[in-house]
Design an enzyme around this catalytic site. Sequence first.
Site, mmCIF file in Angstrom:
data_model
loop_
_atom_site.group_PDB
_atom_site.id
_atom_site.type_symbol
_atom_site.label_atom_id
_atom_site.label_comp_id
_atom_site.label_asym_id
_atom_site.label_seq_id
_atom_site.Cartn_x
_atom_site.Cartn_y
_atom_site.Cartn_z
ATOM 1 C CB SER A 68 -13.227 10.301 10.207
ATOM 2 O OG SER A 68 -12.093 11.008 10.681
ATOM 3 C CD GLU A 69 -10.768 6.931 5.606
ATOM 4 O OE1 GLU A 69 -11.630 6.189 5.085
ATOM 5 O OE2 GLU A 69 -10.810 8.175 5.579
ATOM 6 C CD GLN A 91 -15.325 0.792 2.899
ATOM 7 O OE1 GLN A 91 -15.503 1.694 2.068
ATOM 8 N NE2 GLN A 91 -16.228 0.452 3.794
ATOM 9 C CG PHE A 92 -10.791 0.098 -0.885
ATOM 10 C CD1 PHE A 92 -10.632 -0.969 -1.760
ATOM 11 C CD2 PHE A 92 -12.074 0.479 -0.535
ATOM 12 C CE1 PHE A 92 -11.723 -1.638 -2.274
ATOM 13 C CE2 PHE A 92 -13.175 -0.183 -1.040
ATOM 14 C CZ PHE A 92 -13.009 -1.245 -1.913
ATOM 15 C CB ALA A 93 -4.236 0.103 0.795
ATOM 16 C CE1 TYR A 95 -11.078 4.862 -0.914
ATOM 17 C CE2 TYR A 95 -12.437 3.837 0.768
ATOM 18 C CZ TYR A 95 -12.237 4.212 -0.545
ATOM 19 O OH TYR A 95 -13.205 3.949 -1.480
ATOM 20 N N PRO A 98 -5.528 10.193 4.553
ATOM 21 C CG PRO A 98 -7.792 10.587 4.138
ATOM 22 C CD PRO A 98 -6.676 9.655 3.796
ATOM 23 C CG HIS A 138 -11.774 1.785 -4.945
ATOM 24 N ND1 HIS A 138 -12.098 2.866 -5.741
ATOM 25 C CD2 HIS A 138 -12.641 1.813 -3.904
ATOM 26 C CE1 HIS A 138 -13.119 3.507 -5.209
ATOM 27 N NE2 HIS A 138 -13.467 2.888 -4.094
#
Length: 347
Positions: A68-69, A91-93, A95, A98, A138
């Site tokens: 849950s970003e 974890q990756f830009a 993402y 949210p 990604h």
Amino acid sequence: MSMAQEKTKTRPMTMIQALRSAMDVMLERDENIVVFGEDVGYFGGVFRCTEGLQAKYGPSRVFDAPISESGIVAAAIGMGAYGLRPVVEIQFADYFYPAADQIFSEAARLRYRSAGGYTAPLTIRMPCGGGIFGGQTHSQSPEALFTHVAGLRTVMPSNPYDAKGLLISSIENDDPVIFLEPKRLYNGPFDGHHDQPVVPWSKHPLGNVPEGYYTVPLDSASLYREGRELTVLTYGTMVYVAEVAAREAGIDADILDLRSLWPLDLDAILASVRKTGRCVVLHEATRTSGFGAELCALVQEHCFYHLEAPIERITGWDTPYPHSHEWAYFPGPKRVAEAFKRVFREA
């Protein structure tokens, strides 16, 4: 190099190792620092940037978070407001979307809306850009979105030395910092022709990193290569593409690694352009409304009468990020060298 530095020996580090070293140094120095995100605890992060930190500092200092970003960033804002200094990993830009409302509307504005009563001293680490054939979800380079928001600082290192010093400075800063990490540079600089490093970090001068505490200012550019014929404004992976392109084009280029995108070292930019009279802006992200547009505008505003030719801009294409054709999407040395030559033809 910052004056805030301990006497310490150096050793070869990859960017991953340098980032881990920065967090290790700061976790040891300040008990208010916590590190968390998806898989950053026991697993050590998807790229292993936090490997071993939970075992060393315990699960109350380095811990995993739910997928849950928005929740990760919201929790970090609250922690920061009440005295902690969280370092969170998205974890990756790709993402971060949210969590955009938490970053843009809450973290960036907290100092201002509370009249200085609260701050949001959080660092948000994000692996960005291509290089792993990760496709559209990604591989994005969203730096322009962050530089547009007042109250955020945005940095992108191009080498292990800067990565560690900038991350320590980010953690110590009282405002939220977006810390973008080019995945393609995690293990060595690339030339853009293929997916192999030009030279391993162990043999690159910027791969020798102090083991202890030091800082790199969050508002200064670095002159990666000195030249007199052409200024290249770039950052991240494209620093090395620019170097190869200049060599292939036979051009004596001044390559300025911006590293801090906002605040921007405008003095260094203007000094270089006024010296060379020609400017090329280079980045991996898409062209339209990219950060390069801001750079072009600033150079035009401040250096118009020094320019000997129109400013050139080389970027990724205005298309959804390709999966299997990412090396055609990247600005490579051939495309960049052609732009370098155009600057002289159009003079």
